[in-house]
Write an enzyme that holds these catalytic residues in place. Structure first.
Site, short mmCIF file in Angstrom:
data_model
loop_
_atom_site.label_atom_id
_atom_site.label_comp_id
_atom_site.label_asym_id
_atom_site.label_seq_id
_atom_site.Cartn_x
_atom_site.Cartn_y
_atom_site.Cartn_z
N TYR A 17 0.83 -1.21 0.00
CA TYR A 17 0.00 0.00 0.00
C TYR A 17 0.86 1.25 0.00
O TYR A 17 2.07 1.20 0.22
CB TYR A 17 -0.95 0.01 1.20
CG TYR A 17 -0.29 0.35 2.53
CD1 TYR A 17 0.54 -0.56 3.17
CD2 TYR A 17 -0.48 1.60 3.12
CE1 TYR A 17 1.14 -0.24 4.38
CE2 TYR A 17 0.11 1.93 4.33
CZ TYR A 17 0.92 1.00 4.96
OH TYR A 17 1.52 1.32 6.15
N LYS A 54 6.49 -2.08 1.86
CA LYS A 54 5.32 -1.46 2.50
C LYS A 54 4.11 -2.38 2.36
O LYS A 54 3.18 -2.11 1.59
CB LYS A 54 5.06 -0.07 1.90
CG LYS A 54 4.17 0.80 2.79
CD LYS A 54 4.26 2.25 2.40
CE LYS A 54 3.27 3.15 3.12
NZ LYS A 54 3.40 3.17 4.58
N GLU A 111 12.41 2.41 13.78
CA GLU A 111 11.50 3.47 13.34
C GLU A 111 10.24 3.40 14.18
O GLU A 111 10.07 2.50 15.00
CB GLU A 111 11.16 3.30 11.86
CG GLU A 111 10.46 1.99 11.55
CD GLU A 111 10.13 1.79 10.08
OE1 GLU A 111 9.97 2.77 9.35
OE2 GLU A 111 10.02 0.61 9.68
N LEU A 128 11.16 1.22 6.78
CA LEU A 128 10.53 1.70 5.56
C LEU A 128 11.21 3.01 5.19
O LEU A 128 11.36 3.90 6.04
CB LEU A 128 9.04 1.95 5.79
CG LEU A 128 8.32 2.42 4.53
CD1 LEU A 128 8.07 1.24 3.60
CD2 LEU A 128 7.03 3.12 4.85
N1 PDD Z 1 2.96 5.13 7.37
N2 PDD Z 1 7.63 3.80 8.77
C1 PDD Z 1 6.49 3.11 8.80
C2 PDD Z 1 6.49 1.77 9.47
C3 PDD Z 1 5.34 3.63 8.20
O1 PDD Z 1 4.19 2.92 8.22
C4 PDD Z 1 5.38 4.90 7.60
C5 PDD Z 1 4.20 5.52 6.92
C6 PDD Z 1 6.61 5.59 7.60
C7 PDD Z 1 6.77 6.94 6.96
O2 PDD Z 1 6.71 6.84 5.55
P1 PDD Z 1 6.16 8.05 4.66
O3 PDD Z 1 6.98 9.23 4.98
O4 PDD Z 1 6.34 7.58 3.27
O5 PDD Z 1 4.71 8.27 5.04
C8 PDD Z 1 7.72 5.00 8.18
C9 PDD Z 1 1.77 5.58 6.67
C10 PDD Z 1 1.60 7.06 6.72
C11 PDD Z 1 0.58 4.82 7.18
O6 PDD Z 1 0.69 3.61 7.23
O7 PDD Z 1 -0.44 5.42 7.48
#
Ligand code: PDD
Length: 287
Positions: free
Chosen positions: A33, A147, A180, A205
């Site tokens: 996703y 992801k 993270e 991620l």
């Molecule tokens: N989550 N690490 C994890 C485990 C994440 O699920 C996310 C993002 C990030 C940050 O990635 P980005 O900057 O591309 O949003 C880091 C999204 C926002 C979610 O699952 O809602």
């Protein structure tokens, strides 16, 4: 305006939108996703999200459901049909629906689902005062760089944070280093003023916001160091913050109840939030 979802070729009322009960996203979390921010009705860094989507799909050998041009058209249409000026697009690609079997089905067609939601980002109070995080063991599988919708450990961690009155949980690997957050990347600022975030290996991620911020650092005259950092180092850091599509740059002012720095958002974090907001605003459509 009632919400509209895109499901496998059709635009449907959100409350009637559903996938087959044997879609492999349900039985195996066999799906990937993206969450993409919208500003001024335009998608922010859509190209970077699509690049990461392709990386995730390739890693799991799931075929792309359609061309990038067609995906872009549907993405914009979902934003438009939902009247989203400021908010998020959720996009999910599954391996498809097939009778339950662990090995990949031979003929399944990738499933594509999109929803959009209006959302204003974090409350002003959180930006001004910062948030607290807790730390907990990283119990995820060994490929969080993909992801995938396999997010149960993340959901459990976020719930633990919520129960503890914290905003996020920073996950910690076996060496005692922060990987993270459950849905965000983790950063600290050292006493020398270096920006430290874990290198984008298989353990995290590689956030699109993380990459956006990295792109801004040189212009801001800030030095980036991509390396692991321990919980102890984070607690003793000058500043800390998290980055994600849903929060942009958000100050972290306590870790496990220990104040970071003076317990208030740091000046570098505040500067970076402003710089990132300007970076996003430059991509946004006219208000
Ligand atoms: N989550 N690490 C994890 C485990 C994440 O699920 C996310 C993002 C990030 C940050 O990635 P980005 O900057 O591309 O949003 C880091 C999204 C926002 C979610 O699952 O809602």
């Amino acid at each position: 305006m009632s919400r509209i979802a895109y499901v496998n070729g059709r635009y449907l009322p959100h409350r009637h939108a559903s996938v087959h009960i044997e879609d492999r996203s349900i039985q195996f979390a066999d799906a990937v996703y993206e969450v993409i921010a919208a500003r001024g009705g335009r998608l922010v860094d859509a190209d970077m999200h699509l690049a990461r989507l392709h990386r995730s799909l390739a890693a799991l050998e799931i075929a792309a459901p359609m061309s990038d041009a067609a995906l872009g058209t549907v993405m914009r249409e979902v934003i438009r049909r939902n009247g989203v000026v400021e908010g998020f697009l959720y996009l999910q690609v599954s391996r498809g629906a097939a009778p339950r079997d662990f090995a990949f089905p031979r003929h399944a067609k990738p499933g594509l689902v999109m929803t959009a939601r209006r959302h204003r980002g974090p409350a002003a109070r959180l930006i001004e005062e910062g948030v607290g995080v807790i730390t907990l063991p990283d119990i995820r599988w060994a490929r969080p760089d993909i992801k995938s919708v396999s997010l149960l450990p993340n959901a459990l961690g976020k719930q633990q944070a919520k129960a503890a009155g914290a905003f996020e949980a920073w996950q910690v690997d076996r060496d005692g280093n922060v990987t993270e957050g459950t849905s965000s990347n983790a950063w600290i600022v050292t006493s020398e003023g270096d920006l430290v975030t874990r290198q984008a290996d298989a353990g995290i991620l590689n956030g699109v916001t993380r990459l956006g911020v990295i792109g801004l650092l040189r212009r801001e005259g800030l030095r980036l160091v991509e390396r692991p950092f321990s919980v102890a180092e984070a607690k003793a850091a000058r500043e800390a913050f998290l980055t994600s599509t849903t929060n942009f740059v958000l100050p972290v002012v306590s870790i496990d109840g220990t104040p970071v720095g003076n317990g208030h958002p740091g000046s570098i974090t505040r500067r970076l939030r402003q710089a990132y907001e300007a970076y996003v605003a430059a991509q946004a459509g006219a208000p």
